[in-house]
Design an enzyme around this catalytic site. Structure first.
Site, PDB file in Angstrom:
ATOM      1  N   ASP A 230      49.256  56.272  49.944  1.00 24.01           N
ATOM      2  CA  ASP A 230      49.190  55.385  51.110  1.00 24.01           C
ATOM      3  C   ASP A 230      48.970  53.921  50.729  1.00 24.01           C
ATOM      4  OD1 ASP A 230      46.604  55.846  50.198  1.00 24.01           O
ATOM      5  OD2 ASP A 230      45.918  56.833  52.003  1.00 24.01           O
TER       6      ASP A 230
ATOM      7  N   ASN B 247      35.707  62.139  57.755  1.00 27.07           N
ATOM      8  CA  ASN B 247      36.098  62.850  58.984  1.00 27.07           C
ATOM      9  C   ASN B 247      37.149  63.934  58.710  1.00 27.07           C
ATOM     10  OD1 ASN B 247      38.399  61.378  58.496  1.00 27.07           O
ATOM     11  ND2 ASN B 247      38.292  60.126  60.338  1.00 27.07           N
TER      12      ASN B 247
ATOM     13  N   HIS C 276      39.897  63.477  56.854  1.00 30.55           N
ATOM     14  CA  HIS C 276      41.269  63.000  56.642  1.00 30.55           C
ATOM     15  C   HIS C 276      41.695  63.155  55.185  1.00 30.55           C
ATOM     16  CE1 HIS C 276      39.801  58.586  55.939  1.00 30.55           C
ATOM     17  NE2 HIS C 276      40.348  58.964  54.820  1.00 30.55           N
TER      18      HIS C 276
ATOM     19  N   GLU D 119      44.625  61.055  59.913  1.00 26.40           N
ATOM     20  CA  GLU D 119      43.358  61.093  60.633  1.00 26.40           C
ATOM     21  C   GLU D 119      43.319  62.286  61.597  1.00 26.40           C
ATOM     22  OE1 GLU D 119      41.056  59.192  59.714  1.00 26.40           O
ATOM     23  OE2 GLU D 119      41.491  57.048  59.852  1.00 26.40           O
TER      24      GLU D 119
HETATM   25  C1  GLP Z   1      40.624  56.353  52.098  1.00 31.01           C
HETATM   26  C2  GLP Z   1      41.902  56.883  51.484  1.00 31.01           C
HETATM   27  C3  GLP Z   1      41.827  58.359  51.185  1.00 31.01           C
HETATM   28  C4  GLP Z   1      40.508  58.684  50.492  1.00 31.01           C
HETATM   29  C5  GLP Z   1      39.359  58.345  51.408  1.00 31.01           C
HETATM   30  C6  GLP Z   1      37.994  58.702  50.856  1.00 31.01           C
HETATM   31  O1  GLP Z   1      40.604  56.367  53.479  1.00 31.01           O
HETATM   32  N1  GLP Z   1      43.052  56.631  52.285  1.00 31.01           N
HETATM   33  O2  GLP Z   1      42.935  58.741  50.378  1.00 31.01           O
HETATM   34  O3  GLP Z   1      40.467  60.045  50.137  1.00 31.01           O
HETATM   35  O4  GLP Z   1      39.421  56.946  51.648  1.00 31.01           O
HETATM   36  O5  GLP Z   1      37.558  57.704  49.992  1.00 31.01           O
HETATM   37  P1  GLP Z   1      36.337  57.805  49.015  1.00 31.01           P
HETATM   38  O6  GLP Z   1      36.805  58.584  47.852  1.00 31.01           O
HETATM   39  O7  GLP Z   1      36.018  56.381  48.662  1.00 31.01           O
HETATM   40  O8  GLP Z   1      35.232  58.479  49.741  1.00 31.01           O
END
Ligand code: GLP
Length: 240
Positions: free
Chosen positions: A66, A134, A136, A141
């Site tokens: 993404d 959440n 995702h 989402e």
């Molecule tokens: C973002 C990314 C996800 C990632 C998530 C969790 O929203 N788009 O791909 O898994 O954050 O991030 P973290 O690993 O910093 O908790």
């Protein structure tokens, strides 16, 4: 779904990296699906070490999940910048083999072209995922409906809040992104999801305990994929 409990972040990163190394040793021109966020940074550090110790990545190609819409690829909070900073600047993956959605191209065109590229290669060999608090994955989402192909997505308030820790202020966080859809992610031959962070407890419990799937926890749909490994940093997520 295979679940591995690691005793801490370092062990989770090492286990994750071992799976990537195994993949590349078996197929030198592997296609890796890569993720951003704090969770995979340790895996990337391990992979940099492996590369320095002789693991050749010159034939590997990569596809990222993404990118924020509106951030130039050199913006220090773009996922493009993140990937170069945390991995690509330190390994011998060729720049022409790196694929990340472009956040400043016309998003309507970019989503179609990115999905087309993914389809042409037949999906990645192994997709690395993190987990949003959440539930995702990528930027899919929780919602009544989830996207199948790479799409433009609107970030939820909770994700904007969670990701604001990397920006000067919350209002700087982009509200939309380009994200692989559930179908794009599921076209991966193997999926590796790393889970770390005390805020992931609820989403993880649902994923592991419920034996159910819901679009309210997009990660739970991973139960439908035939080859998923979950590696959990037990010190950060109390799930047992
Ligand atoms: C973002 C990314 C996800 C990632 C998530 C969790 O929203 N788009 O791909 O898994 O954050 O991030 P973290 O690993 O910093 O908790």
């Amino acid at each position: 779904m295979k679940v591995i409990y690691a005793k801490n972040y370092e062990e989770m990163s090492k286990i994750g990296c071992e799976l990537i190394v195994k993949q590349v040793r078996e197929k030198e021109n592997s296609i890796l699906g890569l993720a951003t966020g704090s969770t995979p940074i340790g895996l990337y550090k391990e992979l940099i070490k492996e590369n320095k110790d002789g693991l050749d990545l010159s034939k590997v190609s990569t596809y990222n999940l993404d990118e924020y819409i509106g951030l130039d690829k050199d913006h220090d909070q773009s996922y493009n910048y993140f990937m170069y900073d945390n991995l690509f600047n330190h390994v011998n993956i060729k720049s022409e083999n790196i694929n990340i959605p472009n956040g400043t191209n016309d998003p309507d065109v970019e989503v179609i072209e990115y999905e087309k590229k993914l389809r042409e290669v037949g999906g990645v060999d192994i997709q690395v995922l993190g987990l949003g608090a959440n539930g995702h994955i990528a930027f899919n989402e929780p919602d009544l409906e989830l996207n199948v192909p790479t799409s433009i997505v609107k970030l939820t308030e909770s994700t904007i809040k969670a990701n604001s820790r990397f920006f000067a202020k919350e209002s700087d966080v982009p509200t939309t992104a380009i994200s692989m859809g559930m179908g794009s992610i599921f076209s991966a031959k193997k999926i590796l999801i790393l889970i770390s962070g005390s805020n992931k407890e609820e989403a993880t419990k649902y994923l592991l305990d419920s034996n159910k799937i819901t679009t309210n926890n997009p990660a739970s749909l991973l139960h439908l994929h035939h080859d998923v490994t979950v590696v959990i940093d037990e010190s950060a997520v109390k799930v047992k």
